[in-house]
Design a protein around this motif. Structure first.
Motif, PDB file in Angstrom:
ATOM      1  N   VAL A   4       0.866  -1.170   0.000  1.00 50.38           N
ATOM      2  CA  VAL A   4       0.000   0.000   0.000  1.00 50.38           C
ATOM      3  C   VAL A   4       0.902   1.220   0.000  1.00 50.38           C
ATOM      4  O   VAL A   4       1.938   1.225   0.655  1.00 50.38           O
ATOM      5  N   GLU A   5       0.525   2.253  -0.744  1.00 46.55           N
ATOM      6  CA  GLU A   5       1.292   3.504  -0.741  1.00 46.55           C
ATOM      7  C   GLU A   5       0.664   4.477   0.248  1.00 46.55           C
ATOM      8  O   GLU A   5      -0.562   4.623   0.294  1.00 46.55           O
ATOM      9  N   PHE A   6       1.512   5.158   1.023  1.00 46.16           N
ATOM     10  CA  PHE A   6       1.057   6.116   2.022  1.00 46.16           C
ATOM     11  C   PHE A   6       1.517   7.509   1.618  1.00 46.16           C
ATOM     12  O   PHE A   6       2.691   7.710   1.305  1.00 46.16           O
ATOM     13  N   VAL A   7       0.593   8.472   1.642  1.00 49.34           N
ATOM     14  CA  VAL A   7       0.877   9.837   1.202  1.00 49.34           C
ATOM     15  C   VAL A   7       0.474  10.808   2.302  1.00 49.34           C
ATOM     16  O   VAL A   7      -0.669  10.784   2.769  1.00 49.34           O
ATOM     17  N   ASP A   8       1.408  11.649   2.711  1.00 47.16           N
ATOM     18  CA  ASP A   8       1.117  12.736   3.652  1.00 47.16           C
ATOM     19  C   ASP A   8       0.516  13.862   2.835  1.00 47.16           C
ATOM     20  O   ASP A   8       1.227  14.623   2.188  1.00 47.16           O
ATOM     21  N   GLY A   9      -0.814  13.956   2.852  1.00 45.00           N
ATOM     22  CA  GLY A   9      -1.514  14.959   2.059  1.00 45.00           C
ATOM     23  C   GLY A   9      -1.646  16.294   2.753  1.00 45.00           C
ATOM     24  O   GLY A   9      -1.957  17.293   2.105  1.00 45.00           O
ATOM     25  N   GLY A  10      -1.406  16.333   4.056  1.00 45.91           N
ATOM     26  CA  GLY A  10      -1.469  17.582   4.803  1.00 45.91           C
ATOM     27  C   GLY A  10      -2.622  18.457   4.371  1.00 45.91           C
ATOM     28  O   GLY A  10      -3.776  18.064   4.416  1.00 45.91           O
ATOM     29  N   THR A  11      -2.289  19.632   3.893  1.00 44.85           N
ATOM     30  CA  THR A  11      -3.281  20.594   3.404  1.00 44.85           C
ATOM     31  C   THR A  11      -3.016  20.919   1.929  1.00 44.85           C
ATOM     32  O   THR A  11      -3.247  22.031   1.489  1.00 44.85           O
ATOM     33  N   TRP A  12      -2.555  19.932   1.185  1.00 44.38           N
ATOM     34  CA  TRP A  12      -2.139  20.153  -0.196  1.00 44.38           C
ATOM     35  C   TRP A  12      -3.265  20.497  -1.147  1.00 44.38           C
ATOM     36  O   TRP A  12      -3.035  21.046  -2.213  1.00 44.38           O
ATOM     37  N   GLY A  13      -4.487  20.131  -0.855  1.00 45.61           N
ATOM     38  CA  GLY A  13      -5.604  20.471  -1.734  1.00 45.61           C
ATOM     39  C   GLY A  13      -5.458  19.867  -3.119  1.00 45.61           C
ATOM     40  O   GLY A  13      -5.210  18.672  -3.276  1.00 45.61           O
ATOM     41  N   LEU A  14      -5.592  20.710  -4.144  1.00 49.24           N
ATOM     42  CA  LEU A  14      -5.579  20.221  -5.535  1.00 49.24           C
ATOM     43  C   LEU A  14      -4.234  19.660  -5.972  1.00 49.24           C
ATOM     44  O   LEU A  14      -4.163  18.952  -6.976  1.00 49.24           O
ATOM     45  N   ALA A  15      -3.172  19.917  -5.227  1.00 51.04           N
ATOM     46  CA  ALA A  15      -1.870  19.328  -5.563  1.00 51.04           C
ATOM     47  C   ALA A  15      -1.915  17.803  -5.430  1.00 51.04           C
ATOM     48  O   ALA A  15      -1.065  17.109  -5.982  1.00 51.04           O
ATOM     49  N   LEU A  16      -2.924  17.279  -4.729  1.00 48.49           N
ATOM     50  CA  LEU A  16      -3.087  15.830  -4.587  1.00 48.49           C
ATOM     51  C   LEU A  16      -3.800  15.185  -5.773  1.00 48.49           C
ATOM     52  O   LEU A  16      -3.913  13.960  -5.836  1.00 48.49           O
ATOM     53  N   LEU A  17      -4.285  15.980  -6.714  1.00 45.98           N
ATOM     54  CA  LEU A  17      -5.056  15.447  -7.834  1.00 45.98           C
ATOM     55  C   LEU A  17      -4.324  14.340  -8.602  1.00 45.98           C
ATOM     56  O   LEU A  17      -4.919  13.291  -8.876  1.00 45.98           O
ATOM     57  N   PRO A  18      -3.037  14.489  -8.945  1.00 46.54           N
ATOM     58  CA  PRO A  18      -2.363  13.388  -9.655  1.00 46.54           C
ATOM     59  C   PRO A  18      -2.335  12.093  -8.848  1.00 46.54           C
ATOM     60  O   PRO A  18      -2.486  11.000  -9.413  1.00 46.54           O
ATOM     61  N   ASP A  19      -2.163  12.198  -7.537  1.00 51.53           N
ATOM     62  CA  ASP A  19      -2.173  11.001  -6.695  1.00 51.53           C
ATOM     63  C   ASP A  19      -3.555  10.351  -6.705  1.00 51.53           C
ATOM     64  O   ASP A  19      -3.682   9.138  -6.865  1.00 51.53           O
ATOM     65  N   VAL A  20      -4.586  11.151  -6.514  1.00 49.60           N
ATOM     66  CA  VAL A  20      -5.964  10.635  -6.500  1.00 49.60           C
ATOM     67  C   VAL A  20      -6.285   9.968  -7.831  1.00 49.60           C
ATOM     68  O   VAL A  20      -6.854   8.870  -7.870  1.00 49.60           O
ATOM     69  N   GLU A  21      -5.913  10.584  -8.931  1.00 48.30           N
ATOM     70  CA  GLU A  21      -6.274  10.068 -10.250  1.00 48.30           C
ATOM     71  C   GLU A  21      -5.511   8.809 -10.640  1.00 48.30           C
ATOM     72  O   GLU A  21      -5.990   8.044 -11.477  1.00 48.30           O
ATOM     73  N   ARG A  22      -4.364   8.542 -10.050  1.00 44.48           N
ATOM     74  CA  ARG A  22      -3.616   7.330 -10.404  1.00 44.48           C
ATOM     75  C   ARG A  22      -3.988   6.145  -9.529  1.00 44.48           C
ATOM     76  O   ARG A  22      -3.598   5.008  -9.801  1.00 44.48           O
ATOM     77  N   ALA A  23      -4.772   6.377  -8.489  1.00 43.00           N
ATOM     78  CA  ALA A  23      -5.136   5.311  -7.558  1.00 43.00           C
ATOM     79  C   ALA A  23      -6.268   4.457  -8.117  1.00 43.00           C
ATOM     80  O   ALA A  23      -7.207   4.964  -8.713  1.00 43.00           O
ATOM     81  N   GLY A  24      -6.147   3.167  -7.885  1.00 41.74           N
ATOM     82  CA  GLY A  24      -7.263   2.275  -8.171  1.00 41.74           C
ATOM     83  C   GLY A  24      -8.183   2.191  -6.967  1.00 41.74           C
ATOM     84  O   GLY A  24      -9.383   2.030  -7.095  1.00 41.74           O
ATOM     85  N   ALA A  25      -7.571   2.303  -5.787  1.00 39.89           N
ATOM     86  CA  ALA A  25      -8.315   2.317  -4.523  1.00 39.89           C
ATOM     87  C   ALA A  25      -7.720   3.429  -3.673  1.00 39.89           C
ATOM     88  O   ALA A  25      -6.502   3.593  -3.611  1.00 39.89           O
ATOM     89  N   LEU A  26      -8.595   4.211  -3.044  1.00 38.80           N
ATOM     90  CA  LEU A  26      -8.147   5.379  -2.286  1.00 38.80           C
ATOM     91  C   LEU A  26      -8.828   5.396  -0.931  1.00 38.80           C
ATOM     92  O   LEU A  26     -10.064   5.364  -0.837  1.00 38.80           O
ATOM     93  N   LEU A  27      -8.021   5.451   0.116  1.00 36.11           N
ATOM     94  CA  LEU A  27      -8.516   5.579   1.478  1.00 36.11           C
ATOM     95  C   LEU A  27      -8.014   6.911   2.030  1.00 36.11           C
ATOM     96  O   LEU A  27      -6.809   7.154   2.065  1.00 36.11           O
ATOM     97  N   LEU A  28      -8.947   7.763   2.412  1.00 32.96           N
ATOM     98  CA  LEU A  28      -8.620   9.062   2.981  1.00 32.96           C
ATOM     99  C   LEU A  28      -8.811   9.010   4.487  1.00 32.96           C
ATOM    100  O   LEU A  28      -9.793   8.442   4.981  1.00 32.96           O
TER     101      LEU A  28
END
Length: 168
Positions: free
Chosen positions: A47-71
């Motif tokens: 599983v890949e872990f991402v510190d999204g902090g308060t990045w907002g739209l900068a997380l869009l590439p990460d969200v779009e490449r995921a097959g499964a996303l847990l926030l």
């Protein structure tokens, strides 16, 4: 209670766990604390872990490449502080809300944009907790601090449902 039926993450696409929040704002930092607890564990498949902090739209590439996303995040609901929520995709509001600043973007806009672009992950869940206090300079409230292990367990249950196991 019924048996958990696995609903595996899409093959060949990563499962991402993104911790959200601002640790300078009290209970708002819970997503990053739970992320650290999960990242210290080994999952198979990985599983890949991402510190999204308060990045907002900068997380869009990460969200779009995921097959499964847990926030992981603080979630404003109707429960008492410390209540742990597990939200399915249909329970997560994805709409453009009025903003007080052009720089204020939250997870709803992030998911709405990914959805608009046809790139919303196939599997999507949120594990969150009802905050007690979101104040500058404060740590976690006692109610939210007591919920950390319940959030970790709920996140592990979601990941297990997607086919990710921990060595035991």
């Amino acid at each position: 209670m019924g048996e958990l039926v696995p609903d595996p993450a899409p093959a060949g696409e990563p499962t991402l766990v993104i911790g959200l929040g601002n640790p300078l704002m009290g209970d708002d930092g819970i997503g990053l604390i739970v992320l650290d607890h999960l990242a210290a564990q080994a999952f198979a498949p990985p599983v890949e872990f991402v510190d999204g902090g308060t990045w907002g739209l900068a997380l869009l590439p990460d969200v779009e490449r995921a097959g499964a996303l847990l926030l992981l995040d603080a979630v404003q609901g109707a429960g008492e502080p410390g209540t742990v929520y597990v939200l399915d995709a249909q329970d997560i509001p994805r709409f453009l809300a009025a903003k007080v600043s052009p720089h204020q973007v939250d997870v709803r806009e992030l998911l709405a944009l990914a959805d608009l672009r046809g790139e919303l992950p196939t599997k999507l869940r949120v594990v969150g907790v009802q905050p007690a206090a979101v104040d500058y300079g404060g740590g976690l409230s006692p109610a939210v601090s007591a919920a950390v292990e319940r959030m970790v367990a709920a996140a592990c249950d979601v990941l297990a449902g997607w086919g990710h196991t921990r060595p035991g």
